[in-house]
Design a protein around this motif. Structure first.
Motif, PDB file in Angstrom:
ATOM      1  N   MET A   1      34.434  41.920 -28.485  1.00 32.42           N
ATOM      2  CA  MET A   1      34.968  40.808 -27.723  1.00 32.42           C
ATOM      3  C   MET A   1      35.386  41.276 -26.335  1.00 32.42           C
ATOM      4  SD  MET A   1      37.257  37.761 -28.438  1.00 32.42           S
ATOM      5  CE  MET A   1      38.328  36.996 -27.293  1.00 32.42           C
ATOM      6  N   GLU A   2      35.977  42.462 -26.279  1.00 32.88           N
ATOM      7  CA  GLU A   2      36.436  42.975 -24.995  1.00 32.88           C
ATOM      8  C   GLU A   2      35.256  43.177 -24.046  1.00 32.88           C
ATOM      9  OE1 GLU A   2      38.741  46.855 -23.336  1.00 32.88           O
ATOM     10  OE2 GLU A   2      39.273  46.127 -25.323  1.00 32.88           O
ATOM     11  N   GLY A   3      34.122  43.650 -24.562  1.00 35.58           N
ATOM     12  CA  GLY A   3      32.937  43.840 -23.734  1.00 35.58           C
ATOM     13  C   GLY A   3      32.381  42.519 -23.236  1.00 35.58           C
ATOM     14  N   LEU A   4      32.379  41.517 -24.104  1.00 33.36           N
ATOM     15  CA  LEU A   4      31.916  40.188 -23.709  1.00 33.36           C
ATOM     16  C   LEU A   4      32.826  39.608 -22.642  1.00 33.36           C
ATOM     17  CD1 LEU A   4      30.083  37.710 -24.077  1.00 33.36           C
ATOM     18  CD2 LEU A   4      31.603  36.987 -25.927  1.00 33.36           C
ATOM     19  N   LEU A   5      34.132  39.738 -22.853  1.00 29.16           N
ATOM     20  CA  LEU A   5      35.092  39.235 -21.877  1.00 29.16           C
ATOM     21  C   LEU A   5      34.907  39.931 -20.536  1.00 29.16           C
ATOM     22  CD1 LEU A   5      37.483  37.460 -21.149  1.00 29.16           C
ATOM     23  CD2 LEU A   5      38.974  39.247 -22.031  1.00 29.16           C
ATOM     24  N   ALA A   6      34.707  41.235 -20.569  1.00 26.87           N
ATOM     25  CA  ALA A   6      34.502  41.988 -19.329  1.00 26.87           C
ATOM     26  C   ALA A   6      33.240  41.513 -18.617  1.00 26.87           C
ATOM     27  CB  ALA A   6      34.434  43.479 -19.618  1.00 26.87           C
ATOM     28  N   SER A   7      32.174  41.252 -19.377  1.00 24.40           N
ATOM     29  CA  SER A   7      30.923  40.762 -18.786  1.00 24.40           C
ATOM     30  C   SER A   7      31.117  39.393 -18.140  1.00 24.40           C
ATOM     31  CB  SER A   7      29.830  40.667 -19.844  1.00 24.40           C
ATOM     32  OG  SER A   7      29.553  41.922 -20.379  1.00 24.40           O
ATOM     33  N   ILE A   8      31.831  38.524 -18.836  1.00 23.74           N
ATOM     34  CA  ILE A   8      32.069  37.178 -18.296  1.00 23.74           C
ATOM     35  C   ILE A   8      32.966  37.255 -17.065  1.00 23.74           C
ATOM     36  CG2 ILE A   8      33.128  34.932 -18.781  1.00 23.74           C
ATOM     37  CD1 ILE A   8      32.144  35.301 -21.681  1.00 23.74           C
ATOM     38  N   GLU A   9      33.996  38.092 -17.127  1.00 27.43           N
ATOM     39  CA  GLU A   9      34.868  38.264 -15.962  1.00 27.43           C
ATOM     40  C   GLU A   9      34.083  38.778 -14.764  1.00 27.43           C
ATOM     41  OE1 GLU A   9      39.365  39.243 -17.364  1.00 27.43           O
ATOM     42  OE2 GLU A   9      37.867  40.783 -17.767  1.00 27.43           O
ATOM     43  N   LEU A  10      33.184  39.719 -15.002  1.00 32.67           N
ATOM     44  CA  LEU A  10      32.364  40.275 -13.929  1.00 32.67           C
ATOM     45  C   LEU A  10      31.456  39.200 -13.357  1.00 32.67           C
ATOM     46  CD1 LEU A  10      31.594  42.862 -12.376  1.00 32.67           C
ATOM     47  CD2 LEU A  10      29.887  43.289 -14.147  1.00 32.67           C
ATOM     48  N   TRP A  11      30.825  38.416 -14.229  1.00 24.20           N
ATOM     49  CA  TRP A  11      29.932  37.349 -13.783  1.00 24.20           C
ATOM     50  C   TRP A  11      30.704  36.303 -12.986  1.00 24.20           C
ATOM     51  CZ3 TRP A  11      29.521  32.091 -15.381  1.00 24.20           C
ATOM     52  CH2 TRP A  11      28.415  31.429 -14.863  1.00 24.20           C
ATOM     53  N   MET A  12      31.855  35.877 -13.531  1.00 20.19           N
ATOM     54  CA  MET A  12      32.662  34.868 -12.837  1.00 20.19           C
ATOM     55  C   MET A  12      33.190  35.425 -11.515  1.00 20.19           C
ATOM     56  SD  MET A  12      32.691  31.998 -14.479  1.00 20.19           S
ATOM     57  CE  MET A  12      34.124  30.967 -14.637  1.00 20.19           C
ATOM     58  N   GLY A  13      33.574  36.698 -11.506  1.00 24.19           N
ATOM     59  CA  GLY A  13      34.029  37.315 -10.265  1.00 24.19           C
ATOM     60  C   GLY A  13      32.937  37.339  -9.213  1.00 24.19           C
ATOM     61  N   GLY A  14      31.701  37.534  -9.661  1.00 23.79           N
ATOM     62  CA  GLY A  14      30.564  37.524  -8.751  1.00 23.79           C
ATOM     63  C   GLY A  14      30.279  36.154  -8.170  1.00 23.79           C
ATOM     64  N   LEU A  15      30.752  35.122  -8.850  1.00 23.11           N
ATOM     65  CA  LEU A  15      30.560  33.764  -8.338  1.00 23.11           C
ATOM     66  C   LEU A  15      31.512  33.446  -7.191  1.00 23.11           C
ATOM     67  CD1 LEU A  15      30.155  31.683 -11.633  1.00 23.11           C
ATOM     68  CD2 LEU A  15      28.374  32.350 -10.018  1.00 23.11           C
ATOM     69  N   GLY A  16      32.559  34.252  -7.073  1.00 27.74           N
ATOM     70  CA  GLY A  16      33.538  34.004  -6.020  1.00 27.74           C
ATOM     71  C   GLY A  16      34.192  32.642  -6.211  1.00 27.74           C
ATOM     72  N   PRO A  17      34.334  31.888  -5.130  1.00 29.24           N
ATOM     73  CA  PRO A  17      34.990  30.583  -5.250  1.00 29.24           C
ATOM     74  C   PRO A  17      34.198  29.588  -6.104  1.00 29.24           C
ATOM     75  CG  PRO A  17      34.397  31.046  -2.949  1.00 29.24           C
ATOM     76  CD  PRO A  17      34.022  32.248  -3.762  1.00 29.24           C
ATOM     77  N   TRP A  18      32.918  29.845  -6.311  1.00 28.84           N
ATOM     78  CA  TRP A  18      32.102  28.956  -7.147  1.00 28.84           C
ATOM     79  C   TRP A  18      32.537  28.998  -8.611  1.00 28.84           C
ATOM     80  CZ3 TRP A  18      29.310  25.354  -4.941  1.00 28.84           C
ATOM     81  CH2 TRP A  18      28.871  25.547  -3.639  1.00 28.84           C
ATOM     82  N   ALA A  19      33.274  30.027  -8.987  1.00 29.71           N
ATOM     83  CA  ALA A  19      33.779  30.113 -10.364  1.00 29.71           C
ATOM     84  C   ALA A  19      34.692  28.931 -10.686  1.00 29.71           C
ATOM     85  CB  ALA A  19      34.537  31.426 -10.568  1.00 29.71           C
ATOM     86  N   TYR A  20      35.373  28.436  -9.658  1.00 31.65           N
ATOM     87  CA  TYR A  20      36.263  27.294  -9.862  1.00 31.65           C
ATOM     88  C   TYR A  20      35.494  25.992 -10.068  1.00 31.65           C
ATOM     89  CZ  TYR A  20      39.974  30.447  -8.597  1.00 31.65           C
ATOM     90  OH  TYR A  20      40.838  31.494  -8.596  1.00 31.65           O
ATOM     91  N   LEU A  21      34.217  26.006  -9.787  1.00 23.22           N
ATOM     92  CA  LEU A  21      33.349  24.875 -10.097  1.00 23.22           C
ATOM     93  C   LEU A  21      32.609  25.122 -11.413  1.00 23.22           C
ATOM     94  CD1 LEU A  21      32.097  22.166  -9.209  1.00 23.22           C
ATOM     95  CD2 LEU A  21      30.376  23.497  -7.975  1.00 23.22           C
ATOM     96  N   ALA A  22      32.218  26.365 -11.658  1.00 23.30           N
ATOM     97  CA  ALA A  22      31.473  26.704 -12.875  1.00 23.30           C
ATOM     98  C   ALA A  22      32.305  26.469 -14.139  1.00 23.30           C
ATOM     99  CB  ALA A  22      30.992  28.153 -12.822  1.00 23.30           C
ATOM    100  N   MET A  42      40.094  28.655 -23.908  1.00 24.14           N
ATOM    101  CA  MET A  42      40.780  29.944 -23.991  1.00 24.14           C
ATOM    102  C   MET A  42      40.238  30.902 -22.926  1.00 24.14           C
ATOM    103  SD  MET A  42      41.090  30.286 -28.130  1.00 24.14           S
ATOM    104  CE  MET A  42      41.788  31.925 -28.094  1.00 24.14           C
ATOM    105  N   LEU A  43      38.937  30.850 -22.712  1.00 24.14           N
ATOM    106  CA  LEU A  43      38.321  31.697 -21.687  1.00 24.14           C
ATOM    107  C   LEU A  43      38.879  31.348 -20.308  1.00 24.14           C
ATOM    108  CD1 LEU A  43      36.206  33.871 -21.125  1.00 24.14           C
ATOM    109  CD2 LEU A  43      34.533  32.042 -20.850  1.00 24.14           C
ATOM    110  N   ASN A  44      39.072  30.062 -20.040  1.00 23.41           N
ATOM    111  CA  ASN A  44      39.671  29.661 -18.761  1.00 23.41           C
ATOM    112  C   ASN A  44      41.075  30.244 -18.620  1.00 23.41           C
ATOM    113  OD1 ASN A  44      37.444  28.245 -17.887  1.00 23.41           O
ATOM    114  ND2 ASN A  44      38.191  26.270 -18.612  1.00 23.41           N
ATOM    115  N   GLY A  45      41.818  30.263 -19.717  1.00 23.58           N
ATOM    116  CA  GLY A  45      43.146  30.871 -19.676  1.00 23.58           C
ATOM    117  C   GLY A  45      43.070  32.359 -19.403  1.00 23.58           C
TER     118      GLY A  45
END
Length: 192
Positions: A1-22, A42-45
């Motif tokens: 789970m930690e690896g998946l969360l890290a991957s999603i965080e990295l992907w969302m971080g790469g979106l920059g401000p677009w993450a707030y739309l995604a 929960m992921l949004n939290g």
């Protein structure tokens, strides 16, 4: 789970401000499809914190709920009339109207009533768009807050447990090796 969360965080971080739309668009997609919304909430939290995560969760769920309602109203009601007959839908309309706004709001708080099913089902009835929108807005707020906050807490817990998890895993491996060695030695014991 930690690896998946890290991957999603990295992907969302790469979106920059677009993450707030995604994030709300993902919630909207989940609200339209029969997929449990607790995971993305929960992921949004985890990713955005309790306040911003709740706003993103709530707004995305509202968008998806309204989209489901409108699709059901536009496409589903005519199909349901052909399939079930207009008298069946008139009975459903009567039941919804007789319960008033509180019936629709109360349905949001019953755990066994699926969020997506209620969105689509309400669109098949003659409930007004305004009644659907405000009862949905009020009815989903507690869940958005609870599940998003749970994700925030889960992220903090995972962050704190990293060292503890490594120690526990090592202890389990050592104890497992000791158990295996002692049970193997007892079985093979000295030969007669």
């Amino acid at each position: 789970m930690e690896g998946l969360l890290a991957s999603i965080e990295l992907w969302m971080g790469g979106l920059g401000p677009w993450a707030y739309l995604a994030a709300p668009l993902l919630m909207a997609l989940v609200a339209v499809l029969p997929i449990p919304a607790e995971g993305p909430a929960m992921l949004n939290g985890m990713l955005f914190g309790p306040v911003t995560g709740t706003v993103l969760t709530w707004s995305g769920a509202m968008l998806g709920a309204q989209l489901s309602f409108e699709l059901a109203r536009l496409l589903g009601r005519p199909a349901a009339e052909r399939l079930l007959g207009s008298s069946a839908l008139q009975k459903a309309d009567g039941a919804v109207l007789s319960t008033g706004w509180w019936g629709l709001l109360a349905a949001r708080f019953i755990p066994v009533v699926a969020f997506t099913a209620l969105n689509w089902g309400a669109g098949l009835t003659s409930v007004s768009r305004w009644r659907f929108a405000w009862t949905t807005a009020v009815g989903i707020a507690p869940g958005a807050i609870i599940f998003t906050a749970t994700g925030t807490g889960l992220a903090a817990l995972l962050h704190r447990l990293r060292p503890a998890a490594a120690i526990i895993a090592a202890a389990v491996l050592v104890l497992g090796a000791i158990w295996y060695a002692t049970s193997h030695c007892e079985r093979s014991g000295p030969s007669p």
